[in-house]
Design a protein around this motif. Structure first.
Motif, PDB file in Angstrom:
ATOM      1  N   GLY A   1       0.801  -1.219   0.000  1.00 37.24           N
ATOM      2  CA  GLY A   1       0.000   0.000   0.000  1.00 37.24           C
ATOM      3  C   GLY A   1       0.831   1.265   0.000  1.00 37.24           C
ATOM      4  N   CYS A   2       1.681   1.429   1.002  1.00 35.46           N
ATOM      5  CA  CYS A   2       2.413   2.697   1.154  1.00 35.46           C
ATOM      6  C   CYS A   2       3.856   2.637   0.671  1.00 35.46           C
ATOM      7  CB  CYS A   2       2.386   3.154   2.612  1.00 35.46           C
ATOM      8  SG  CYS A   2       3.351   2.134   3.750  1.00 35.46           S
ATOM      9  N   GLY A   3       4.413   1.451   0.493  1.00 38.69           N
ATOM     10  CA  GLY A   3       5.781   1.324   0.011  1.00 38.69           C
ATOM     11  C   GLY A   3       6.853   1.358   1.079  1.00 38.69           C
ATOM     12  N   ARG A   4       6.435   1.439   2.353  1.00 48.11           N
ATOM     13  CA  ARG A   4       7.444   1.454   3.424  1.00 48.11           C
ATOM     14  C   ARG A   4       7.853   0.033   3.793  1.00 48.11           C
ATOM     15  NH1 ARG A   4       4.611   4.652   8.144  1.00 48.11           N
ATOM     16  NH2 ARG A   4       2.856   3.482   7.296  1.00 48.11           N
ATOM     17  N   HIS A   5       9.123  -0.121   4.156  1.00 50.42           N
ATOM     18  CA  HIS A   5       9.620  -1.386   4.686  1.00 50.42           C
ATOM     19  C   HIS A   5       9.079  -1.539   6.104  1.00 50.42           C
ATOM     20  CE1 HIS A   5      12.474  -4.276   6.401  1.00 50.42           C
ATOM     21  NE2 HIS A   5      12.582  -4.725   5.158  1.00 50.42           N
ATOM     22  N   VAL A   6       8.928  -2.764   6.557  1.00 49.90           N
ATOM     23  CA  VAL A   6       8.366  -2.995   7.892  1.00 49.90           C
ATOM     24  C   VAL A   6       9.157  -2.253   8.972  1.00 49.90           C
ATOM     25  CG1 VAL A   6       9.602  -5.162   8.339  1.00 49.90           C
ATOM     26  CG2 VAL A   6       7.395  -4.749   9.436  1.00 49.90           C
TER      27      VAL A   6
ATOM     28  N   LEU B   1       9.613   8.735   3.506  1.00 49.98           N
ATOM     29  CA  LEU B   1       8.653   9.012   2.437  1.00 49.98           C
ATOM     30  C   LEU B   1       9.320   8.951   1.062  1.00 49.98           C
ATOM     31  CD1 LEU B   1       6.615  11.936   4.031  1.00 49.98           C
ATOM     32  CD2 LEU B   1       5.828   9.594   3.621  1.00 49.98           C
ATOM     33  N   ALA B   2      10.535   9.471   0.954  1.00 51.33           N
ATOM     34  CA  ALA B   2      11.252   9.460  -0.326  1.00 51.33           C
ATOM     35  C   ALA B   2      11.575   8.029  -0.755  1.00 51.33           C
ATOM     36  CB  ALA B   2      12.524  10.298  -0.233  1.00 51.33           C
ATOM     37  N   ARG B   3      12.057   7.215   0.193  1.00 51.42           N
ATOM     38  CA  ARG B   3      12.369   5.819  -0.142  1.00 51.42           C
ATOM     39  C   ARG B   3      11.105   5.051  -0.519  1.00 51.42           C
ATOM     40  NH1 ARG B   3      15.886   6.492   4.357  1.00 51.42           N
ATOM     41  NH2 ARG B   3      14.393   5.428   5.727  1.00 51.42           N
ATOM     42  N   ALA B   4      10.014   5.302   0.199  1.00 53.99           N
ATOM     43  CA  ALA B   4       8.750   4.614  -0.092  1.00 53.99           C
ATOM     44  C   ALA B   4       8.237   5.004  -1.476  1.00 53.99           C
ATOM     45  CB  ALA B   4       7.713   4.934   0.980  1.00 53.99           C
ATOM     46  N   ALA B   5       8.332   6.279  -1.820  1.00 52.64           N
ATOM     47  CA  ALA B   5       7.883   6.737  -3.137  1.00 52.64           C
ATOM     48  C   ALA B   5       8.714   6.082  -4.238  1.00 52.64           C
ATOM     49  CB  ALA B   5       7.973   8.260  -3.225  1.00 52.64           C
TER      50      ALA B   5
ATOM     51  N   ALA C   1       7.271   3.641  -7.177  1.00 54.51           N
ATOM     52  CA  ALA C   1       7.503   3.960  -8.583  1.00 54.51           C
ATOM     53  C   ALA C   1       8.193   2.817  -9.322  1.00 54.51           C
ATOM     54  CB  ALA C   1       8.333   5.236  -8.698  1.00 54.51           C
ATOM     55  N   ALA C   2       9.037   2.077  -8.623  1.00 56.89           N
ATOM     56  CA  ALA C   2       9.772   0.970  -9.242  1.00 56.89           C
ATOM     57  C   ALA C   2       8.949  -0.307  -9.334  1.00 56.89           C
ATOM     58  CB  ALA C   2      11.052   0.697  -8.448  1.00 56.89           C
ATOM     59  N   ARG C   3       7.873  -0.372  -8.580  1.00 59.73           N
ATOM     60  CA  ARG C   3       7.043  -1.587  -8.572  1.00 59.73           C
ATOM     61  C   ARG C   3       6.261  -1.674  -9.881  1.00 59.73           C
ATOM     62  NH1 ARG C   3       4.135  -1.578  -3.496  1.00 59.73           N
ATOM     63  NH2 ARG C   3       5.833  -2.847  -2.738  1.00 59.73           N
TER      64      ARG C   3
END
Length: 70
Positions: A26-31, A49-53, A57-59
């Motif tokens: 959902g949000c792209g954050r690592h656990v 937030l930058a890493r999650a974005a 985007a890469a998914r």
């Protein structure tokens, strides 16, 4: 006068499910980032937030099939 920057809000979209790499689909954050979020300061939250974005985007885009098709 308080000059502390406001804390960024959680990117949670209530679609919580971890993939094989322990990243929320959902949000792209690592656990580890999800667990750290509550104690993170504004700068660390921006980094998360930058890493999650970047992960989102890469998914690859989800592949949807019409009902009745294999």
């Amino acid at each position: 006068m308080d000059t502390t920057p406001p804390l960024p809000e959680s990117p949670c979209v209530r679609n919580c499910c971890l993939d094989d790499a322990d990243v929320c689909i959902g949000c792209g954050r690592h656990v580890d980032e999800i667990l750290r979020w509550g104690a993170a300061d504004a700068g660390e939250r921006q980094d998360i937030l930058a890493r999650a974005a970047a992960r989102r985007a890469a998914r690859p885009a989800p592949l949807f099939r019409r009902p009745g098709r294999a």
